[in-house]
Design an enzyme around this catalytic site. Structure first.
Site, PDB file in Angstrom:
ATOM      1  CG  HIS A 113       8.691 -29.559  -0.272  1.00 36.98           C
ATOM      2  ND1 HIS A 113       9.131 -30.723  -0.708  1.00 36.98           N
ATOM      3  CD2 HIS A 113       9.473 -28.997   0.655  1.00 36.98           C
ATOM      4  CE1 HIS A 113      10.142 -30.926   0.074  1.00 36.98           C
ATOM      5  NE2 HIS A 113      10.346 -29.932   0.783  1.00 36.98           N
TER       6      HIS A 113
ATOM      7  CD  GLU B 124      -3.414  -0.279   2.144  1.00 38.01           C
ATOM      8  OE1 GLU B 124      -4.296  -1.080   2.016  1.00 38.01           O
ATOM      9  OE2 GLU B 124      -3.204   0.405   3.067  1.00 38.01           O
TER      10      GLU B 124
ATOM     11  CE  LYS C  27     -12.401   1.180   1.524  1.00 35.05           C
ATOM     12  NZ  LYS C  27     -11.889   2.162   2.279  1.00 35.05           N
TER      13      LYS C  27
HETATM   14  O1  PA5 Z   1      -3.409   1.133   6.084  1.00 37.10           O
HETATM   15  C1  PA5 Z   1      -4.673   1.809   5.962  1.00 37.10           C
HETATM   16  O2  PA5 Z   1      -4.811   2.805   6.018  1.00 37.10           O
HETATM   17  C2  PA5 Z   1      -5.657   0.618   5.461  1.00 37.10           C
HETATM   18  O3  PA5 Z   1      -5.104  -0.430   5.175  1.00 37.10           O
HETATM   19  C3  PA5 Z   1      -6.725   0.669   6.652  1.00 37.10           C
HETATM   20  O4  PA5 Z   1      -6.062   0.197   7.930  1.00 37.10           O
HETATM   21  C4  PA5 Z   1      -7.903  -0.350   6.228  1.00 37.10           C
HETATM   22  O5  PA5 Z   1      -8.394   0.157   5.038  1.00 37.10           O
HETATM   23  C5  PA5 Z   1      -8.927  -0.231   7.116  1.00 37.10           C
HETATM   24  O6  PA5 Z   1      -9.321   0.957   7.432  1.00 37.10           O
HETATM   25  P1  PA5 Z   1     -10.213   1.374   8.539  1.00 37.10           P
HETATM   26  O7  PA5 Z   1      -9.252   1.434   9.936  1.00 37.10           O
HETATM   27  O8  PA5 Z   1     -10.515   2.913   8.619  1.00 37.10           O
HETATM   28  O9  PA5 Z   1     -11.183   0.835   8.934  1.00 37.10           O
END
Ligand code: PA5
Length: 446
Positions: A307, A286, A421
């Site tokens: 394996h 990310e 989303k």
């Molecule tokens: O690193 C990030 O910001 C995302 O992976 C969030 O942790 C994830 O989308 C969950 O978001 P939230 O904590 O707002 O529910």
């Protein structure tokens, strides 16, 4: 106590001067991070978090964990992405990937709201039957669909099982200090709440209440965890590549990427490291995978996956490099005994420990993979304990920020996550998405 990087298996793949020539870019990335002048600079609270955290809340986390350990058999952590992976990774790293099956004086811990599988949630409700349940819903935004659905289902279960007052007492909320639907709901219902700091993004939040409450409930020492991270924070400040293995790791993976490697394969020879690799994959995927750039983070457990994927790593297209996380001390030892009949022909291993055999598997594999065209970085970690884990978390977070700045991206945003989303909401008929819905349905031929 330190994580040490070995770069000797880069020989023949990356020359030392390719690393040292990155020093100037490392210096710039270091300045951007430490002076707060880089992209995403409002999300660098994790940099000082190991020392600069809310001590009152930390005490409340410990008190809540003590209470949960006393009154709970099944503790359910609801969250997704950065609001789930760190806690699960830490618990499996410190306690085992078989944590729930082990004899222990702490609750079983299950994770929910990290998928949209009705089957998983229905099964979890069955697991809860007849057992004392508490839940910790974690969402920084407080609006994420997956945990919101799981929370709705599990809240109803608690209300039906315990009645309103006790259900409220068994519900712990970790979210933004002021914003979001979850915060509003928590205030209205009177749930105990913990805060995800404004300047710490989800995937950098494991050392906040997001990770610390579940980790403490599992019986892990969160003081030692924070101390390990604080030691790393102090040690990993020198921008000189010769003195800072965290920056040297960032430079080495950058050099490998520039040499055409597209995939970084995280490798461990301990199965209880598997979830740490999942946490690392989110952190790097990310943070770096944007603007058409970035290394793809993947992971394996060896010798298990030797394996399955081992053939590809040895002999397939040369798109990978490996980052092997090794432990100086195995979490547990098991000796291989002498067998008088030696029917299995294994007496040449008699008296040897499993960790000795595992070490030889590593040595044999790293050399074979080098011969096959896959270079390796090796991170030597002292032990699978809290101090090492704290150090490792900080090490990877900082290396990720430095790598991201060297790549020229904002390591602290995740604009790509929004795309699915928006489409999902439109297709589900969420108000406000009508126009997008028409266009998507046409594309799907519906
Ligand atoms: O690193 C990030 O910001 C995302 O992976 C969030 O942790 C994830 O989308 C969950 O978001 P939230 O904590 O707002 O529910």
């Amino acid at each position: 106590m330190a994580v040490k990087l070995e770069t000797r298996y880069l020989d023949g793949f990356v020359r030392e001067h390719e690393l040292t020539s990155l020093q100037a870019q490392v210096n710039v990335a270091h300045e951007m991070l430490h002076n707060g002048t880089g992209l995403g600079n409002d999300f660098i609270g994790w940099l000082d978090l190991p020392v600069n955290y809310d001590k009152d809340e930390f005490a409340r986390i410990k008190a809540a964990a003590t209470r949960i350990k006393e009154d709970t058999d099944v503790f359910i952590v609801i969250g997704i992405g950065g609001s789930y992976l760190g806690a699960r990774a830490a618990i499996e790293f410190l306690k085992s990937n078989n944590y729930n099956a082990k004899k222990k004086d702490t609750p079983d811990i299950y994770f929910a709201g990290n998928s949209i599988s009705g089957a998983q949630l229905a099964e979890l409700l069955e697991i809860c039957e007849g057992r004392r349940v508490s839940i910790n819903v974690i969402s920084k935004s407080g609006t994420t669909t997956e945990p919101a659905i799981a929370f709705r289902v599990l809240r109803e279960y608690l209300e039906n099982t315990y009645g309103h007052e006790e259900a409220v007492r068994r519900t712990y909320v970790t979210t933004d200090k002021a914003r979001g639907t979850l915060k509003a709901l928590a205030d209205r219902e009177g749930f105990e709440t913990f805060v995800v700091p404004d300047d710490v993004g989800g995937r950098f939040s494991v050392l906040t209440a997001v990770g610390l409450l579940p980790i403490a409930v599992a019986g892990c020492d969160i003081d030692a965890l924070m101390k390990g991270a604080a030691d790393a924070r102090e040690a990993l400040v020198d921008p000189d590549l010769a003195n800072n293995d965290c920056y040297r790791y960032a430079a080495a993976r950058t050099a490998l990427h520039r040499r055409g490697r597209a995939v970084e394969l995280m490798v461990s020879y301990e199965p209880q490291y598997a979830m740490m690799s999942e946490w690392w994959k989110q952190l790097y995927g990310e943070s770096e995978g944007k603007d058409g750039k970035g290394l793809f983070p993947a992971s394996v457990i060896f010798s298990t996956d030797l394996h399955s994927l081992g053939q590809f790593v040895q002999d397939g297209s040369n798109i990978l490099f490996e980052t092997v996380v090794k432990f100086d001390k195995a979490p547990r030892e098991l000796l291989i005994k002498e067998d008088a009949e030696n029917g299995d022909g294994l007496n040449f291993l008699a008296g040897k420990s499993m960790s000795f055999v595992n070490e030889k598997a590593f040595e044999g594999t790293v050399l074979a993979h080098t011969d096959g065209g896959t270079p390796s970085l090796v991170l030597n970690v002292p032990a699978m304990d809290e101090a090492s884990l704290g150090w490792l978390i900080y090490f990877f977070e900082k290396a990720c920020a430095i790598s991201g700045y060297m790549l020229g991206v904002n390591p602290f945003d995740q604009p790509g996550v929004e795309s699915y989303k928006k489409n999902m909401f439109a297709l589900l008929g969420k108000p406000g998405y009508e126009e997008a819905r028409v266009a998507l349905l046409a594309r799907l031929g519906q």
